[in-house]
Design a protein around this motif. Structure first.
Motif, PDB file in Angstrom:
ATOM      1  N   MET A  89       0.837  -1.185   0.000  1.00  0.00           N
ATOM      2  CA  MET A  89       0.000   0.000   0.000  1.00  0.00           C
ATOM      3  C   MET A  89       0.875   1.238   0.000  1.00  0.00           C
ATOM      4  O   MET A  89       1.926   1.262   0.621  1.00  0.00           O
ATOM      5  CB  MET A  89      -0.903   0.018   1.222  1.00  0.00           C
ATOM      6  N   ASN A 101       1.165   5.147   1.032  1.00  0.00           N
ATOM      7  CA  ASN A 101       0.622   6.185   1.902  1.00  0.00           C
ATOM      8  C   ASN A 101       1.174   7.523   1.453  1.00  0.00           C
ATOM      9  O   ASN A 101       2.346   7.621   1.085  1.00  0.00           O
ATOM     10  CB  ASN A 101       1.044   5.951   3.351  1.00  0.00           C
ATOM     11  N   GLY A 142      -8.246   0.935   0.196  1.00  0.00           N
ATOM     12  CA  GLY A 142      -7.578   1.788   1.180  1.00  0.00           C
ATOM     13  C   GLY A 142      -8.556   2.763   1.806  1.00  0.00           C
ATOM     14  O   GLY A 142      -9.743   2.454   1.966  1.00  0.00           O
ATOM     15  N   GLU A 176      -4.240   6.199   2.137  1.00  0.00           N
ATOM     16  CA  GLU A 176      -3.570   4.914   1.952  1.00  0.00           C
ATOM     17  C   GLU A 176      -4.258   4.280   0.764  1.00  0.00           C
ATOM     18  O   GLU A 176      -5.481   4.099   0.776  1.00  0.00           O
ATOM     19  CB  GLU A 176      -3.723   4.036   3.201  1.00  0.00           C
ATOM     20  N   ARG A 181      -4.159   1.304  -2.445  1.00  0.00           N
ATOM     21  CA  ARG A 181      -3.616   0.106  -3.080  1.00  0.00           C
ATOM     22  C   ARG A 181      -4.428  -0.130  -4.336  1.00  0.00           C
ATOM     23  O   ARG A 181      -5.654  -0.104  -4.305  1.00  0.00           O
ATOM     24  CB  ARG A 181      -3.715  -1.114  -2.175  1.00  0.00           C
ATOM     25  N   ASP A 183       4.705   0.557  -5.321  1.00  0.00           N
ATOM     26  CA  ASP A 183       4.118   1.478  -4.331  1.00  0.00           C
ATOM     27  C   ASP A 183       4.709   2.881  -4.420  1.00  0.00           C
ATOM     28  O   ASP A 183       3.990   3.871  -4.294  1.00  0.00           O
ATOM     29  CB  ASP A 183       4.284   0.948  -2.904  1.00  0.00           C
ATOM     30  N   ARG A 192       2.561   6.125  -5.017  1.00  0.00           N
ATOM     31  CA  ARG A 192       2.632   7.214  -4.035  1.00  0.00           C
ATOM     32  C   ARG A 192       2.936   8.548  -4.715  1.00  0.00           C
ATOM     33  O   ARG A 192       2.235   9.537  -4.510  1.00  0.00           O
ATOM     34  CB  ARG A 192       3.697   6.918  -2.985  1.00  0.00           C
TER      35      ARG A 192
END
Length: 146
Positions: A1, A3, A92, A113, A115, A124, A128
């Protein structure tokens, strides 16, 4: 995931900053190739679904998000909205917070968060960075427009 966190301080009262970031259909105007609808129609509350449809043609998908916390700012106190992503593609949560900032300004915080199903966790960092970029621009646009 993946963030990420986006923060902005704006020369707006708390309730106006809140209004600008929680007019859900306007998110579709601020995020490319996205249309947003709210179910059921009417004022947002816990249990409201915000559905963002992103993409083009057969490559489009829904990103349904349920409002699980709805606490608008009152009497100078912090406002908080939490959305839980309930879709098949994007998972998320997201939190939108408006709190008192320096000099009577509003401090807006977007935490998320995210995914993306079928995208390996090795990506990721890419998710992000791209999410921070897209949603940072969207937040700027939402806050600029009355």
């Amino acid at each position: 995931m993946a963030n990420f966190l986006i923060e902005r301080t704006v020369p707006l009262p708390l309730d106006e900053a809140w209004r600008r970031i929680t007019r859900w259909q306007r998110h579709g105007d601020a995020v490319p190739l996205t249309v947003v609808r709210v179910e059921p129609a009417g004022p947002t509350r816990e249990g409201t679904f915000v559905v963002a449809r992103s993409g083009v043609g057969v490559l489009a998908f829904d990103d349904p998000m349920e409002v699980t916390v709805w606490q608008p700012p009152r009497d100078g106190a912090t406002g908080l909205c939490r959305l839980e992503k309930r879709g098949r593609v994007v998972l998320g949560w997201a939190e939108l917070e408006v709190r008192p900032g320096p000099g009577g300004r509003a401090r807006v915080v977007w935490r998320e968060e995210i995914r993306v199903r079928f995208v390996p966790s090795a990506f990721d960092a890419v998710v992000r960075r791209s999410s921070r970029y897209v949603f940072g621009r969207a937040l700027n646009r939402l806050l600029r427009q009355a």
